[in-house]
Design an enzyme around this catalytic site. Structure first.
Site, short mmCIF file in Angstrom:
data_model
loop_
_atom_site.label_atom_id
_atom_site.label_comp_id
_atom_site.label_asym_id
_atom_site.label_seq_id
_atom_site.Cartn_x
_atom_site.Cartn_y
_atom_site.Cartn_z
CE LYS A 1 -7.52 7.22 7.09
NZ LYS A 1 -7.62 6.12 6.07
CD GLU B 1 7.74 5.01 10.08
OE1 GLU B 1 8.13 5.61 9.05
OE2 GLU B 1 7.42 3.82 10.11
CB CYS C 1 8.57 2.39 6.13
SG CYS C 1 8.64 1.51 7.70
CD GLU D 1 9.00 5.51 1.71
OE1 GLU D 1 9.24 4.71 2.62
OE2 GLU D 1 8.25 6.49 1.86
#
Length: 500
Positions: free
Chosen positions: A177, A252, A291, A394
């Site tokens: 997905k 992750e 990331c 983040e």
């Protein structure tokens, strides 16, 4: 197939069972690129059922390793054949520059070739000394089974390859997905897998939202492994659902990555120029939507003023625009939602006392920067500290926060003061110091006098809340395999444990 038939189940392209569709937008101007199927739980169930049948009938898992490796190499060749087409798809879908899209295709190609070579170079198993010539004992690896793969919007093709290539190399079947925001390159990759000759049912894709598609894949009883790359909140929720079903998981979940610059890295003009240039690359490649972005600059106080002044000057000169235009260095953010998020982070930082040195606003529209696009200027925030939201969380945008240190111990403490632990860098003219600091950093990848390169043969993943497990390298292949110990008694005889 029509443009909205983007669900691939058991070798057939089709629309969503509900008939629902979603618009995929070009972030440079918010126009519609394509309608895609908006799948649901019913589509996820069908895809898992196909993957289950394909795995259980052995159409792929029982295929000799040499044939599996050959197919991966054919996929790599097809990726290079379609390099320009895929780079354009990736640029329009994510907003990144065409050159970044080309680099992504090359990196994906290398990943497929690496895992093809890795499985071919393995022996038939690890012989275990049982302490007797009458025993043959060996540990072998077998595929996990049906894998559910969830990928993010920032590097859709690259992240898909980091999961698909080892999953197939190991002999698994899968349902992927992709992010509902950027699904188009993954759809193309699944087409290439079919063209390369992968049996029906081995590779399945369901386009749609995390809820319900991703959620259903996480808790589906016929899924054996759940691999997720994305945000911490959604990843931990999905991971918890997967764990409740006793699935193998790999997560992750991002990072808040330090880039530590010592004064001795700037002792020469060449060193100073390199460190500034690398700090720009660390923070602003793909508009910071990486990331592993070096979003936290931690610079020695004695050189901070000069370093930040030059950094801000160069950040102001970054050419911002549509990624398909010649000369553009940085594209838009991926969506209005991401643009709003970045604006909120900058506002909170300024309210908490940060000093704006560059950016901090949407740029003026131009021929290469439509007013309807999701553009935000590269932003440098000085005078930051650990209690600020922009330093802790983040941001996934073109925001660079600046902190300072005076001692090596303080630099290490600041760099490690994060709940994440994905990546980081050390810039120093003293090799011994750089290696010493690198050894003390609690991050899965540490660069010395560089930022961002990775190798498919080296593991990728993080400490702390950056996730569980590793991608790439030998460990990246092992994530998709189970170990089995086979113990053979060559001279069987009664044990006589019981008298009878």
């Amino acid at each position: 197939m029509s443009a909205s038939e983007t669900i691939h189940v058991d070798g057939v392209w089709r629309a969503a069972a509900s008939g629902a569709t979603r618009e995929v937008l070009d972030p440079a101007d918010a126009t519609v690129i394509q309608l895609v199927a908006e799948g649901g739980a019913e589509d996820a169930d069908a895809a898992v059922a196909a993957a289950r049948r394909a795995f259980d009938d052995g159409s792929w898992s029982a295929t000799p390793v040499a044939e599996r490796a050959a197919l991966l190499r054919r996929v790599a060749d097809l990726l290079q054949r379609d390099r320009e087409e895929i780079a354009l798809i990736e640029s329009r879908d994510t907003g990144k520059t065409l050159e970044e899209g080309r680099v992504d295709v090359d990196d994906v190609t290398n990943a497929f070739r690496y895992f093809a070579d890795t499985v071919m170079n393995e022996s038939g198993g690890r012989v275990v000394d049982a302490g007797s010539a009458d025993v043959h004992s060996v540990v072998v690896h077998e595929p996990v089974g049906v894998c559910a793969l969830i990928t993010p919007w920032n590097y859709p093709l690259l992240q898909a390859s980091w999961k698909i290539a080892p999953a197939l190399a190991a002999g698994n079947t899968f349902v992927i997905k992709p992010s509902e925001v950027t699904p188009l390159s993954t759809v193309h990759l699944v087409k290439l897998l079919a063209e390369a000759g992968l049996p029906n049912g081995v590779a399945n894709i369901v386009t749609g939202a995390g809820v319900p598609v991703g959620q259903r894949l996480a808790d589906h009883p016929d899924v054996d492994l759940f691999s997720f790359t994305g945000g911490l909140v959604s990843g931990t929720k999905a991971g918890a659902a997967a764990v409740s079903g006793a699935k193998k998981i790999a997560l992750e979940l991002g990072g808040k990555n330090p880039n530590v610059v010592f004064a001795d890295a700037c002792a020469t003009e060449e060193g100073f120029d390199t460190a500034v240039d690398q700090a720009l690359n660390a923070a602003f490649i793909h508009s910071g939507q990486v990331c592993s972005a070096g979003a936290r600059l931690i610079v020695e106080e004695s050189v901070k003023d000069r370093f930040v002044a030059e950094l801000a000057r160069r950040a102001e000169k970054i050419k911002l625009g549509r990624g398909t235009e010649d000369g553009v260095e940085c594209g838009p953010l991926v969506s209005q939602q991401q643009l709003d998020k970045v604006e909120a982070y900058v506002a909170s930082a300024l309210a908490e006392g940060a000093q704006l040195r560059s950016g901090g606003a949407r740029p003026e529209p131009s021929d290469i920067r439509p007013a309807t696009g999701y553009f935000y200027s590269p932003t440098v925030l000085d005078g930051c500290h650990r209690e600020m939201k922009v330093v802790r969380e983040e941001t996934f945008g073109p925001i660079l926060s600046v902190e300072t240190f005076t001692t090596e111990d303080e630099a290490v403490a600041l760099a490690n003061d994060t709940e994440y632990g994905l990546a980081g860098a050390v810039f120093s003219g003293n090799s011994a110091r750089a290696r010493r600091v690198a050894a003390r950093l609690r991050h899965g990848t540490v660069w010395i006098n560089d930022y961002h390169p990775y190798l498919p043969q080296a593991e990728w993943g993080g400490f702390g809340k950056s996730g569980i497990g590793r991608e790439l390298g030998p460990s990246g292949l092992d994530e998709y395999r189970e170990s089995k110990h086979i113990y053979e008694n060559l001279r069987p005889e009664p044990v006589r444990w019981f008298g009878g």
